[in-house]
Scaffold this motif. Sequence first.
Motif, short mmCIF file in Angstrom:
data_model
loop_
_atom_site.label_atom_id
_atom_site.label_comp_id
_atom_site.label_asym_id
_atom_site.label_seq_id
_atom_site.Cartn_x
_atom_site.Cartn_y
_atom_site.Cartn_z
N MET A 17 0.69 -1.24 0.04
CA MET A 17 -0.06 0.00 0.12
C MET A 17 0.77 1.12 -0.18
O MET A 17 1.82 1.36 0.80
N THR A 18 0.58 2.16 -0.99
CA THR A 18 1.39 3.34 -1.15
C THR A 18 0.26 4.45 -1.01
O THR A 18 -0.55 4.48 -1.24
N TYR A 19 0.97 5.55 -0.06
CA TYR A 19 -0.07 6.77 0.10
C TYR A 19 0.75 7.80 0.41
O TYR A 19 2.21 7.64 0.83
N ASN A 20 0.49 9.08 0.22
CA ASN A 20 1.39 10.49 0.65
C ASN A 20 1.06 10.68 1.96
O ASN A 20 0.13 10.44 2.58
N ALA A 21 1.66 11.79 2.53
CA ALA A 21 1.43 12.43 3.71
C ALA A 21 0.23 12.90 3.86
O ALA A 21 -0.37 12.89 5.06
N THR A 22 -0.29 13.68 2.85
CA THR A 22 -1.72 14.11 3.07
C THR A 22 -2.59 13.12 3.00
O THR A 22 -3.76 13.19 3.96
N GLU A 23 -2.36 12.02 2.64
CA GLU A 23 -3.41 10.82 2.71
C GLU A 23 -3.51 10.17 4.16
O GLU A 23 -4.27 9.84 4.71
N TYR A 24 -2.31 10.16 4.55
CA TYR A 24 -1.98 9.60 5.86
C TYR A 24 -2.61 10.35 6.80
O TYR A 24 -3.20 9.86 7.92
N ALA A 25 -2.25 11.69 6.72
CA ALA A 25 -2.76 12.81 7.86
C ALA A 25 -4.45 12.45 7.80
O ALA A 25 -4.96 12.52 8.94
N LYS A 26 -4.90 12.46 6.77
CA LYS A 26 -6.23 12.30 6.65
C LYS A 26 -6.99 11.06 7.52
O LYS A 26 -7.93 11.05 8.14
N SER A 27 -6.39 9.89 6.95
CA SER A 27 -6.36 8.69 7.87
C SER A 27 -6.41 9.09 9.31
O SER A 27 -7.08 8.13 10.14
N LEU A 28 -5.46 9.57 9.83
CA LEU A 28 -5.20 9.73 11.25
C LEU A 28 -6.39 10.58 11.64
O LEU A 28 -6.92 10.40 13.01
N ARG A 29 -6.75 11.69 10.82
CA ARG A 29 -8.01 12.45 11.41
C ARG A 29 -9.34 11.62 11.61
O ARG A 29 -10.15 11.77 12.51
N ASP A 30 -9.51 10.75 10.38
CA ASP A 30 -10.63 9.80 10.56
C ASP A 30 -10.61 8.93 11.74
O ASP A 30 -11.77 8.70 12.44
N LEU A 31 -9.55 8.34 12.18
CA LEU A 31 -9.01 7.54 13.26
C LEU A 31 -9.60 8.38 14.44
O LEU A 31 -10.24 7.82 15.43
N ALA A 32 -9.00 9.62 14.64
CA ALA A 32 -9.46 10.35 15.80
C ALA A 32 -10.92 10.56 15.87
O ALA A 32 -11.25 10.74 17.04
N ASP A 33 -11.44 10.95 14.76
CA ASP A 33 -13.02 11.16 14.90
C ASP A 33 -13.71 9.75 15.18
O ASP A 33 -14.78 9.89 16.20
N TRP A 34 -13.28 8.59 14.89
CA TRP A 34 -13.94 7.47 15.36
C TRP A 34 -13.57 7.20 16.60
O TRP A 34 -14.57 6.82 17.55
N VAL A 35 -12.37 7.47 17.48
CA VAL A 35 -12.16 7.36 18.76
C VAL A 35 -12.91 8.38 19.51
O VAL A 35 -13.64 7.76 20.65
N GLU A 36 -13.44 9.48 19.11
CA GLU A 36 -14.07 10.57 19.56
C GLU A 36 -15.50 9.91 19.79
O GLU A 36 -16.23 10.19 20.75
N ALA A 37 -15.98 9.42 18.45
CA ALA A 37 -17.51 9.16 18.54
C ALA A 37 -17.53 7.64 19.44
O ALA A 37 -18.91 7.42 19.42
N ASN A 38 -16.55 7.12 19.92
CA ASN A 38 -16.78 5.86 20.51
C ASN A 38 -15.81 5.81 21.77
O ASN A 38 -15.10 4.91 22.00
N PRO A 39 -16.33 6.80 22.90
CA PRO A 39 -15.74 6.89 23.82
C PRO A 39 -15.81 5.57 24.87
O PRO A 39 -14.82 5.43 25.71
N GLU A 40 -16.89 4.55 24.56
CA GLU A 40 -16.79 3.55 25.36
C GLU A 40 -15.64 2.51 25.00
O GLU A 40 -15.51 1.30 25.75
N ILE A 41 -15.11 2.65 23.79
CA ILE A 41 -14.04 1.55 23.47
C ILE A 41 -12.77 2.08 24.07
O ILE A 41 -12.47 3.06 24.20
#
Length: 80
Positions: free
Chosen positions: A1-25
Amino acid sequence: MTYNATEYAKSLRDLADWVEANPEIVIPDDSINVFAKDTKEEAAKVLRALMPCKKDYSGDIFTLSRVFGHVRLKFLFMRR
């Protein structure tokens, strides 16, 4: 899998959104470990980009780390 820094940063933001939306995890860890390319050139590049950072030597492993808020970003290099 190849991706650039912008795509990786977006993925981290998506992960952060998921963590925030699921505080019981349960959050598994407070660090992100990156197994970097084991070259002096790569270590020097990471060091410059991560400053200020902590350096640590333990046996055959050299690490560079920096804390961002409550998360530690740690790059691990095998010493040869």
